[in-house]
Design a protein around this motif. Structure first.
Motif, short mmCIF file in Angstrom:
data_model
loop_
_atom_site.label_atom_id
_atom_site.label_comp_id
_atom_site.label_asym_id
_atom_site.label_seq_id
_atom_site.Cartn_x
_atom_site.Cartn_y
_atom_site.Cartn_z
N HIS A 30 56.47 42.74 45.86
CA HIS A 30 55.49 42.88 45.68
C HIS A 30 55.00 44.30 46.29
CE1 HIS A 30 53.37 39.29 44.74
NE2 HIS A 30 54.45 38.92 45.20
N LEU A 31 56.18 44.79 47.29
CA LEU A 31 55.64 46.09 48.18
C LEU A 31 56.28 46.88 46.96
CD1 LEU A 31 58.53 45.39 50.96
CD2 LEU A 31 56.14 46.07 51.24
N ASN A 35 48.64 48.27 46.99
CA ASN A 35 47.53 47.00 47.55
C ASN A 35 48.43 46.60 48.59
OD1 ASN A 35 46.12 48.49 46.67
ND2 ASN A 35 45.71 46.59 44.60
N TYR A 36 49.28 45.97 47.78
CA TYR A 36 50.74 45.04 49.47
C TYR A 36 50.69 45.64 50.66
CZ TYR A 36 53.39 41.21 50.97
OH TYR A 36 54.44 41.08 51.91
N SER A 43 48.46 47.98 61.06
CA SER A 43 47.61 48.81 62.15
C SER A 43 46.71 48.97 61.71
CB SER A 43 48.53 49.11 62.04
OG SER A 43 48.94 50.46 61.38
N ARG A 44 46.15 49.31 60.64
CA ARG A 44 44.84 50.37 59.79
C ARG A 44 44.18 48.96 58.96
NH1 ARG A 44 46.20 52.95 55.74
NH2 ARG A 44 48.29 52.36 54.61
N ILE A 45 42.72 49.55 59.03
CA ILE A 45 41.98 49.16 57.64
C ILE A 45 42.19 49.52 56.91
CG2 ILE A 45 39.52 48.14 57.34
CD1 ILE A 45 41.17 46.69 59.39
N THR A 46 42.14 49.27 55.54
CA THR A 46 42.61 49.76 54.10
C THR A 46 40.97 49.45 52.90
OG1 THR A 46 43.88 48.97 53.43
CG2 THR A 46 44.28 50.16 54.49
N ARG A 47 41.22 50.51 52.23
CA ARG A 47 40.46 50.30 50.49
C ARG A 47 40.23 48.45 50.45
NH1 ARG A 47 39.20 54.47 46.68
NH2 ARG A 47 41.61 56.01 48.17
N THR A 48 42.10 48.54 50.16
CA THR A 48 42.25 47.32 49.95
C THR A 48 42.26 45.41 50.91
OG1 THR A 48 44.14 48.36 49.17
CG2 THR A 48 44.69 45.86 49.68
N HIS A 49 41.82 46.19 52.33
CA HIS A 49 41.18 44.62 53.32
C HIS A 49 39.85 44.50 52.85
CE1 HIS A 49 45.20 45.80 56.03
NE2 HIS A 49 44.97 45.01 56.49
N TRP A 50 39.30 45.74 52.42
CA TRP A 50 37.68 45.88 52.50
C TRP A 50 37.46 45.17 50.47
CZ3 TRP A 50 34.65 45.37 55.91
CH2 TRP A 50 34.69 46.38 56.68
N HIS A 51 37.86 45.77 49.85
CA HIS A 51 38.10 44.80 48.11
C HIS A 51 38.42 43.50 48.46
CE1 HIS A 51 39.69 45.32 43.60
NE2 HIS A 51 39.54 44.32 44.21
N ILE A 52 39.64 42.81 49.21
CA ILE A 52 39.83 41.52 49.80
C ILE A 52 38.35 40.59 49.93
CG2 ILE A 52 41.29 39.63 50.51
CD1 ILE A 52 43.71 41.59 50.99
N ALA A 53 37.68 41.32 51.08
CA ALA A 53 36.56 40.76 51.36
C ALA A 53 35.56 40.84 50.94
CB ALA A 53 36.21 41.94 52.65
N THR A 54 35.48 41.41 49.63
CA THR A 54 34.71 41.84 48.82
C THR A 54 34.57 40.75 47.15
OG1 THR A 54 33.75 44.49 48.74
CG2 THR A 54 33.81 43.27 46.84
N ALA A 55 36.05 40.65 47.17
CA ALA A 55 36.69 39.60 46.65
C ALA A 55 35.75 38.18 47.18
CB ALA A 55 37.79 39.73 45.91
N LEU A 217 31.58 39.94 36.19
CA LEU A 217 31.97 41.04 37.02
C LEU A 217 32.74 40.89 38.14
CD1 LEU A 217 28.39 42.21 37.50
CD2 LEU A 217 29.85 42.66 35.72
N ALA A 218 33.50 39.18 38.63
CA ALA A 218 33.75 39.37 39.75
C ALA A 218 35.46 38.70 39.62
CB ALA A 218 33.48 37.86 40.51
N ILE A 219 35.62 38.89 38.14
CA ILE A 219 36.97 38.22 37.42
C ILE A 219 38.09 39.49 37.58
CG2 ILE A 219 38.32 37.56 35.66
CD1 ILE A 219 36.09 36.19 34.51
N TYR A 220 37.30 40.46 37.15
CA TYR A 220 37.87 42.10 37.45
C TYR A 220 38.85 42.20 39.10
CZ TYR A 220 39.93 46.40 37.77
OH TYR A 220 40.39 47.98 38.75
N VAL A 221 38.25 41.68 39.53
CA VAL A 221 37.90 42.06 41.12
C VAL A 221 39.06 41.45 42.00
CG1 VAL A 221 36.69 42.65 43.10
CG2 VAL A 221 35.32 43.83 41.45
N ARG A 222 38.58 40.54 40.95
CA ARG A 222 39.25 39.22 42.54
C ARG A 222 41.27 39.49 41.41
NH1 ARG A 222 37.51 33.93 43.57
NH2 ARG A 222 35.88 34.22 45.33
N ALA A 223 41.06 39.92 40.03
CA ALA A 223 42.41 39.82 39.67
C ALA A 223 43.39 41.12 40.12
CB ALA A 223 42.72 40.14 37.97
N THR A 224 42.90 42.33 40.72
CA THR A 224 43.33 43.23 41.14
C THR A 224 43.69 43.30 42.61
OG1 THR A 224 40.97 44.58 41.64
CG2 THR A 224 42.48 44.56 40.03
N CYS A 225 43.39 41.95 43.14
CA CYS A 225 43.36 41.34 44.75
C CYS A 225 45.44 41.63 45.37
CB CYS A 225 43.12 40.51 45.34
SG CYS A 225 41.22 40.31 45.64
#
Length: 468
Positions: A30-31, A35-36, A43-55, A217-225
């Motif tokens: 996973h590393l 995104n993982y 220690s910091r908030i990234t775009r990936t965190h917001w991506h997960i929240a959006t999903a 629209l949500a399928i792509y957003v969630r598939a990339t978490c």
């Protein structure tokens, strides 16, 4: 591949940078994903965190659209299929009862196969099944299709919130989950707009089709978490301990005890001495939540249409404003849950909702129905923020999915299948929903008291500090 990780692999410490050799094989895979790596370092908030929240927010939005659209079109469905209120209630309860399986199955799968893939799958099924409901030729087919939709979408009650809880820092967990839960309100508001425009002009079938199309629209957003670091590390820890036991290698007492509980996840683990208190607290919160919402949320449109003589268009637009007001209640509850404490977030919103709901039930003024209705939605929907946060964080990672699924399945059955018998019995006996609705402020006050006495305070705590 090294990164600052939220917990040592298989261990309990936080903010430790492990040597690559200490990282388990699954996490090494996973590393490879940026995104993982972004969520493995809290220690910091990234775009990936917001991506997960959006999903997660999208999932709750579609859950809001689903539930509210079916509530809003209830008078139209009853009319088209020439049903009585008890007949419609029975069909609705059948679909809700079948949907309970989804509450348990999706989180159960998430404990075995991870969180991320199932997020995309369950929203895809929702998108595919909504048109089937719209094309139902009979009420029997409508109930069957509605049951399938409920089974698919009920995974939202656990999946997204678990992934947020397992990726966002503890100091923000209450706010983010509550704001995500508030997306339900926007979904409810959009459902009101869809019903007010589409159902009023072209009938309920068109209104049901719209959410299914938007959900694509949500399928792509969630598939990339990315996958949850907590889940990945739990799998590596299980694999490491299993190999050690099979080869007679030394294993610590702590690892051995943890493995015996984590290796075979089942319902019996909810009643172990270390998890039973959490199970009872979560059941109390979840059952109160569903009984409170199941009465007014399910029957308010019919009440406004038949007893207050509102048109489909008016009560649909009322739902739009009602949902928006509830959004701000959820945001406040989430802020209170993180800054002051979970119990305060619960109690403030529950008591506010109880006061204004009581006033709304007793008023005959058209203007006050609007004003009090928007006021009570603030607390009535707001307390769901802390409620969702509590069930997402109170259980250990090894059974977080199974435990969430079991708790919400029981609550769903109690609040949405059994309690409506009481609601409709009171309506049939009195000729009005007023008495049934008056039970809800009582529930809210009793829930506030129970929260104060029994719910533990987890604000700002890491998940492994709450339960391992």
């Amino acid at each position: 591949m090294s990164s600052t990780t939220p917990e040592a692999v298989g261990g309990l410490t936080r903010d430790v940078a492990p040597h690559p050799a200490d990282v388990g094989p699954l996490e090494q895979q996973h590393l490879q994903s940026a995104n993982y790596r972004a969520v493995a370092d809290d220690s910091r908030i990234t775009r990936t965190h917001w991506h997960i929240a959006t999903a997660n927010g999208l999932g709750w939005g579609f859950d809001g659209m689903d539930g509210v659209i079916f509530a809003l079109i209830a008078p139209l469905v009853i009319q088209e299929f020439s049903l009585t209120v008890p007949e419609y209630r029975s069909g609705l309860q059948i679909s809700l009862f079948i949907g309970i399986a989804g509450l348990y199955v999706w989180p159960w799968l998430a404990d075995r196969y991870g969180r991320r893939t199932l997020l995309a799958v369950n929203i895809a099924l929702f998108s595919l099944l909504m048109p089937v409901v719209a094309l139902s030729p009979t009420f029997a087919v409508f109930v069957i299709a509605r049951s399938a939709v409920g089974f698919a979408l009920n995974g939202e009650w656990s999946l997204g919130s678990m992934l947020v809880a397992e990726t966002w820092p503890a100091r923000l967990r209450g706010r983010v989950i509550s704001i995500n839960r508030a997306a339900w309100c926007f979904g409810a508001s959009l459902a009101g707009a869809i019903t007010g425009i589409a159902a009023a002009a072209w009938g309920w079938r068109v209104a049901v089709m719209v959410p299914g199309v938007i959900a694509l629209l949500a399928i792509y957003v969630r598939a990339t978490c990315p996958e949850s670091p907590y889940w990945v590390r739990a799998q590596d820890r299980k694999a490491r301990v299993r190999v050690a036991l099979q080869h007679g290698m030394p294993v610590s007492d702590e690892d051995r005890a943890w493995f015996l509980k984590a290796d075979k996840v089942g319902l019996s683990q909810l009643f172990l001495p270390d998890t039973l208190p959490s199970t009872l607290v979560a059941l109390f919160v979840a059952c109160c939540s569903t009984c409170i919402f199941g009465t007014v949320g399910g029957w308010m449109p019919y009440y406004l249409a038949t007893e207050k003589h509102w048109s489909t268009e008016e009560y649909s637009w009322f739902y739009v404003c009602w949902g928006i007001a509830g959004f701000f209640g959820l945001c406040l509850a989430g802020w209170l849950a993180d800054r002051v404490g979970r119990r305060v977030g619960f109690i403030v919103t529950l008591l506010e909702g109880a006061v204004f709901l009581t006033a709304w039930i007793y008023t005959d003024s058209h203007l006050l129905l609007w004003l009090f209705g928007l006021a009570w939605s603030f607390g009535f929907l707001g307390f769901w923020g802390p409620s969702t946060v509590l069930t997402a964080e109170i259980f250990p990672t090894r059974i977080r999915g199974v435990a969430n699924g079991a708790v919400w399945a029981v609550a769903y059955f109690v609040g949405f299948v059994l309690w409506p018998f009481v609601t409709v019995a009171l309506q049939q006996a009195t000729g009005s929903f007023a008495l049934a609705f008056l039970c809800i402020p009582v529930f809210m006050v009793l829930m506030a008291l129970g929260v104060w006495l029994w719910v533990p305070e987890h604000s700002g705590k890491d998940l492994n500090q709450i339960s391992v």
